[in-house]
Enzyme design. Structure first.
Site, PDB file in Angstrom:
ATOM      1  N   ILE A  59     -12.708   1.125  -1.759  1.00 26.86           N
ATOM      2  CA  ILE A  59     -14.424   1.542  -1.787  1.00 26.86           C
ATOM      3  C   ILE A  59     -14.396   2.583  -0.779  1.00 26.86           C
ATOM      4  O   ILE A  59     -14.254   2.254   0.350  1.00 26.86           O
ATOM      5  CB  ILE A  59     -15.137   0.185  -1.553  1.00 26.86           C
ATOM      6  CG1 ILE A  59     -14.877  -1.082  -2.469  1.00 26.86           C
ATOM      7  CG2 ILE A  59     -16.629   0.408  -1.567  1.00 26.86           C
ATOM      8  CD1 ILE A  59     -15.498  -2.214  -2.212  1.00 26.86           C
ATOM      9  N   GLY A 101      -1.422 -14.452  -5.024  1.00 24.61           N
ATOM     10  CA  GLY A 101      -0.982 -13.222  -4.387  1.00 24.61           C
ATOM     11  C   GLY A 101      -2.204 -12.631  -3.505  1.00 24.61           C
ATOM     12  O   GLY A 101      -1.910 -11.698  -2.660  1.00 24.61           O
ATOM     13  N   VAL A 118       0.819  -1.249  -0.029  1.00 27.50           N
ATOM     14  CA  VAL A 118      -0.005   0.112   0.049  1.00 27.50           C
ATOM     15  C   VAL A 118       0.824   1.169  -0.081  1.00 27.50           C
ATOM     16  O   VAL A 118       0.412   2.131  -0.867  1.00 27.50           O
ATOM     17  CB  VAL A 118      -0.974  -0.102   1.272  1.00 27.50           C
ATOM     18  CG1 VAL A 118      -1.972   1.166   1.191  1.00 27.50           C
ATOM     19  CG2 VAL A 118      -1.648  -1.253   1.443  1.00 27.50           C
ATOM     20  N   ASP A 120     -10.381 -11.530   9.490  1.00 24.51           N
ATOM     21  CA  ASP A 120     -10.374 -10.254   8.764  1.00 24.51           C
ATOM     22  C   ASP A 120     -11.620  -9.606   8.454  1.00 24.51           C
ATOM     23  O   ASP A 120     -11.752  -8.266   8.705  1.00 24.51           O
ATOM     24  CB  ASP A 120      -9.486 -10.585   7.324  1.00 24.51           C
ATOM     25  CG  ASP A 120      -9.306  -9.245   6.415  1.00 24.51           C
ATOM     26  OD1 ASP A 120      -8.364  -8.458   6.676  1.00 24.51           O
ATOM     27  OD2 ASP A 120     -10.162  -9.151   5.502  1.00 24.51           O
ATOM     28  N   LYS A 158     -13.414  -5.875  10.088  1.00 21.96           N
ATOM     29  CA  LYS A 158     -14.060  -4.955   9.138  1.00 21.96           C
ATOM     30  C   LYS A 158     -15.574  -4.688   9.666  1.00 21.96           C
ATOM     31  O   LYS A 158     -16.079  -3.536   9.766  1.00 21.96           O
ATOM     32  CB  LYS A 158     -13.960  -5.313   7.902  1.00 21.96           C
ATOM     33  CG  LYS A 158     -12.582  -5.210   7.205  1.00 21.96           C
ATOM     34  CD  LYS A 158     -12.218  -5.934   5.907  1.00 21.96           C
ATOM     35  CE  LYS A 158     -10.904  -5.811   5.523  1.00 21.96           C
ATOM     36  NZ  LYS A 158     -10.486  -6.984   4.429  1.00 21.96           N
TER      37      LYS A 158
HETATM   38  P1  NAP Z   1       3.128  -4.688   3.620  1.00 26.73           P
HETATM   39  O1  NAP Z   1       3.339  -5.028   2.199  1.00 26.73           O
HETATM   40  O2  NAP Z   1       3.766  -5.859   4.395  1.00 26.73           O
HETATM   41  O3  NAP Z   1       4.371  -3.610   4.037  1.00 26.73           O
HETATM   42  C1  NAP Z   1       4.487  -3.293   5.385  1.00 26.73           C
HETATM   43  C2  NAP Z   1       5.629  -2.204   5.450  1.00 26.73           C
HETATM   44  O4  NAP Z   1       5.899  -1.812   6.603  1.00 26.73           O
HETATM   45  C3  NAP Z   1       7.061  -2.540   4.831  1.00 26.73           C
HETATM   46  O5  NAP Z   1       7.578  -1.688   4.138  1.00 26.73           O
HETATM   47  C4  NAP Z   1       8.015  -2.936   6.021  1.00 26.73           C
HETATM   48  O6  NAP Z   1       9.134  -2.757   5.951  1.00 26.73           O
HETATM   49  C5  NAP Z   1       7.349  -1.796   6.966  1.00 26.73           C
HETATM   50  N1  NAP Z   1       7.387  -2.358   8.307  1.00 26.73           N
HETATM   51  C6  NAP Z   1       6.479  -3.427   9.094  1.00 26.73           C
HETATM   52  N2  NAP Z   1       6.658  -3.320  10.408  1.00 26.73           N
HETATM   53  C7  NAP Z   1       7.691  -2.290  10.328  1.00 26.73           C
HETATM   54  C8  NAP Z   1       8.311  -2.021  11.868  1.00 26.73           C
HETATM   55  N3  NAP Z   1       8.233  -2.521  12.902  1.00 26.73           N
HETATM   56  N4  NAP Z   1       9.229  -0.872  11.585  1.00 26.73           N
HETATM   57  C9  NAP Z   1       9.665  -0.291  10.504  1.00 26.73           C
HETATM   58  N5  NAP Z   1       8.908  -0.855   9.134  1.00 26.73           N
HETATM   59  C10 NAP Z   1       8.049  -1.690   9.329  1.00 26.73           C
HETATM   60  O7  NAP Z   1       1.840  -4.467   4.298  1.00 26.73           O
HETATM   61  P2  NAP Z   1       0.577  -3.812   3.155  1.00 26.73           P
HETATM   62  O8  NAP Z   1       0.018  -4.760   2.333  1.00 26.73           O
HETATM   63  O9  NAP Z   1       1.113  -2.634   2.370  1.00 26.73           O
HETATM   64  O10 NAP Z   1      -0.282  -3.314   4.455  1.00 26.73           O
HETATM   65  C11 NAP Z   1      -0.306  -2.263   5.116  1.00 26.73           C
HETATM   66  C12 NAP Z   1      -1.563  -1.881   5.737  1.00 26.73           C
HETATM   67  O11 NAP Z   1      -2.625  -1.736   5.005  1.00 26.73           O
HETATM   68  C13 NAP Z   1      -1.922  -3.053   6.649  1.00 26.73           C
HETATM   69  O12 NAP Z   1      -2.547  -2.603   7.931  1.00 26.73           O
HETATM   70  C14 NAP Z   1      -3.014  -3.655   5.739  1.00 26.73           C
HETATM   71  O13 NAP Z   1      -3.901  -4.511   6.579  1.00 26.73           O
HETATM   72  C15 NAP Z   1      -3.536  -2.731   5.112  1.00 26.73           C
HETATM   73  N6  NAP Z   1      -4.283  -2.992   4.036  1.00 26.73           N
HETATM   74  C16 NAP Z   1      -3.709  -3.537   3.041  1.00 26.73           C
HETATM   75  C17 NAP Z   1      -4.419  -4.000   1.873  1.00 26.73           C
HETATM   76  C18 NAP Z   1      -3.617  -4.609   0.757  1.00 26.73           C
HETATM   77  O14 NAP Z   1      -4.368  -5.078  -0.094  1.00 26.73           O
HETATM   78  N7  NAP Z   1      -2.330  -5.188   0.723  1.00 26.73           N
HETATM   79  C19 NAP Z   1      -5.629  -3.390   1.579  1.00 26.73           C
HETATM   80  C20 NAP Z   1      -6.308  -2.488   2.717  1.00 26.73           C
HETATM   81  C21 NAP Z   1      -5.603  -2.566   3.805  1.00 26.73           C
HETATM   82  P3  NAP Z   1      10.192  -3.412   4.934  1.00 26.73           P
HETATM   83  O15 NAP Z   1       9.808  -2.830   3.675  1.00 26.73           O
HETATM   84  O16 NAP Z   1      11.487  -3.043   5.240  1.00 26.73           O
HETATM   85  O17 NAP Z   1      10.044  -4.890   5.302  1.00 26.73           O
HETATM   86  N1  HSE Z   2      -6.783  -9.863   3.087  1.00 28.53           N
HETATM   87  C1  HSE Z   2      -7.779  -8.976   2.753  1.00 28.53           C
HETATM   88  C2  HSE Z   2      -8.527  -9.526   1.605  1.00 28.53           C
HETATM   89  C3  HSE Z   2      -7.101  -7.730   1.987  1.00 28.53           C
HETATM   90  O1  HSE Z   2      -8.366 -10.731   1.161  1.00 28.53           O
HETATM   91  O2  HSE Z   2      -9.677  -9.014   1.225  1.00 28.53           O
HETATM   92  C4  HSE Z   2      -6.567  -6.635   3.208  1.00 28.53           C
HETATM   93  O3  HSE Z   2      -7.811  -6.103   3.700  1.00 28.53           O
END
Ligand code: NAP
Ligand code: HSE
Length: 429
Positions: free
Chosen positions: A136, A187, A15, A201, A205
């Site tokens: 959304i 993925g 994100v 999850d 929500k």
């Molecule tokens: P992600 O790809 O795992 O990225 C997490 C990032 O945070 C990485 O850059 C990681 O660093 C950094 N990080 C994690 N813990 C850390 C710490 N203790 N100190 C410093 N840096 C730290 O996660 P994401 O998928 O982007 O999700 C981020 C948030 O958005 C989550 O709360 C998730 O639930 C929410 N979200 C995600 C999605 C989705 O589609 N992915 C959708 C809706 C909501 P490094 O790069 O160095 O590892």
């Molecule tokens: N793991 C969630 C999903 C995405 O499959 O919809 C992040 O909220």
């Protein structure tokens, strides 16, 4: 337009990368809309040696204090994920007078109260549009556009992984383990998919949506949760034969004086229901308000750019407030203390699939177990043998959950019943 607004980004994963991309690619329009140029000044990651795209003029750090103690940074975006240190860093940012945006449903569902209190104390904004439904718009519509309504019902497909899996099971006839592997390969599902397939999850929500819709705080542990791990191809086939599709729904219902109930479970949805056509990884939230009637919000519930779309919108709202010197952000809207209606007191129609001995009197014994529990049957079918057992499918009229449970207990104790394979709620036409 002279103003520059500096942002500290916590996390540069899926994100975080999307947020930087959207802010860069749409910079001109965003500056016009916000009334200020928005600059990502510093980004917190774990590993500062990793090569990162889109970050030419941005300082990478692994020390949160570099962001917290920077007086030029007025907005902090939290995209680390997990409960800790996300919660603590957001609280610290607020204490330092910074506005906060997050996509983190784990923290909002569990510690939303602390964050709202801190935001109010320091008169800063706290926004979390991306925490439910990814791209959304649903939190802001509930908090702003729909505030004139009393919301009575919410039914949401809020987990893309499980919606993808159920869609593939229905369309290709694949079994649970095969579609789970495919979802992981694409993925969608995490390496550890428990939070998705076991419903947690969606439960987070659901708690967030219900708290906002009913203006009362719903604790995560009040939400009853059942995932899709027990759904078998046979259930998908019967749903299809009977004119339904199976969806994992987050359900929040207002039962008036009995209170509100919030839950996550699979549901037989009539194929004519608007949510039935929501397929693959798409999400949708269907709600009913006493002024708007039925409304549905549909789109991509996850992914780098869709989720960034919601995060950036929150950042622009906060930037506008800073530019216009407005300091009364919408805070916590839980001004009510509604009772929680226990699951046992909720009502539904149910689909029950049983494996039983194939001998005279069995159907009568089953009908008696339902009847003795006050459960009225709408239909009973026997279509096939499974090994030496007959498979019976019963669909009930609308009955109390506690009565259905009693029937299930009696049925399980009968010598002629080998096993209750499935019990799934049926949404009425
Ligand atoms: P992600 O790809 O795992 O990225 C997490 C990032 O945070 C990485 O850059 C990681 O660093 C950094 N990080 C994690 N813990 C850390 C710490 N203790 N100190 C410093 N840096 C730290 O996660 P994401 O998928 O982007 O999700 C981020 C948030 O958005 C989550 O709360 C998730 O639930 C929410 N979200 C995600 C999605 C989705 O589609 N992915 C959708 C809706 C909501 P490094 O790069 O160095 O590892
Ligand atoms: N793991 C969630 C999903 C995405 O499959 O919809 C992040 O909220």
């Amino acid at each position: 337009m002279a103003k520059d607004i500096y942002v500290g980004l916590l996390g540069f994963g899926t994100v975080g990368t999307g947020v930087v991309r959207v802010l860069q690619e749409n910079a001109e329009d965003i500056a016009q809309k916000a009334g200020a140029r928005i600059h990502i000044k510093k980004v917190l990651v774990r590993d500062i040696t990793k090569k990162r795209e889109y970050l030419e003029k941005v300082e990478l750090t692994n020390r949160p204090e570099d962001i917290m103690d920077d007086p030029e940074i007025s907005i902090v975006i939290e995209l680390l994920g997990g409960l800790h240190p996300s919660r603590e860093l957001m609280l610290q940012a607020m204490e330092k007078g910074k506005q906060v945006v997050t996509a983190n449903k784990d923290v909002v569902a569990q510690f939303g109260h602390d964050l709202f209190d801190m935001a109010e104390k320091h008169n800063v904004a706290f926004r979390f549009e991306a925490s439910v439904g990814g791209g959304i718009p649903i939190i802001t519509p509930l908090k702003e556009c729909l505030t004139g309504n009393r919301i009575s019902d919410i039914m949401g497909i809020v987990n893309g992984t499980t919606n993808y899996m159920l869609t593939k099971m229905a369309e290709d006839g694949s079994d649970y383990n095969a579609v789970l592997k495919e979802a992981q390969r694409l993925g969608y599902a995490e390496a550890n998919p428990a939070a998705d397939v076991e419903g947690m999850d969606a439960a987070r929500k659901a708690a967030i949506l219900a708290s906002i819709a009913f203006n009362t705080r719903i604790q995560l542990d009040q939400v009853s949760v059942e995932g899709i791990t027990n759904i078998e191809p046979a259930d998908i086939n019967y749903a299809n034969q009977l004119g339904y599709v199976i969806k994992l729904l987050a359900v929040a219902k207002d039962y008036g004086d009995r209170g509100v109930n919030v839950r996550v479970h699979p549901v037989f949805l009539p194929s004519s229901h608007p949510l039935a056509s929501v397929k693959d990884v798409f999400n949708a939230i269907f709600l009913r308000g006493n002024a708007i009637g039925d409304a549905m919000f549909y789109g991509r519930g996850a992914g780098s750019l869709p989720t960034a779309s919601a995060v950036v919108a929150d950042v622009i709202s906060e930037a506008r407030d800073i530019v216009n010197d407005q300091s009364s952000p919408i805070g916590c809207t839980c001004y009510n203390k509604r009772p929680f209606c226990p699951l046992e007191d909720t009502e539904s129609s149910y689909y029950v699939r049983l494996h039983v001995k194939d001998e005279p009197g069995v159907l009568g014994a089953i009908a008696t177990a339902f009847g003795d529990s006050n459960v009225s049957l709408k239909s009973v079918i026997q279509t096939r043998m499974v090994g030496t057992n007959a498979e019976i499918v019963a669909v009930t009229h609308v009955v109390k959950h506690s009565h259905l449970q009693k029937a299930a207990d009696i049925l399980s104790s009968l010598a002629v019943v080998d096993k209750i394979r499935s019990v799934i709620r049926v949404e009425a036409e």
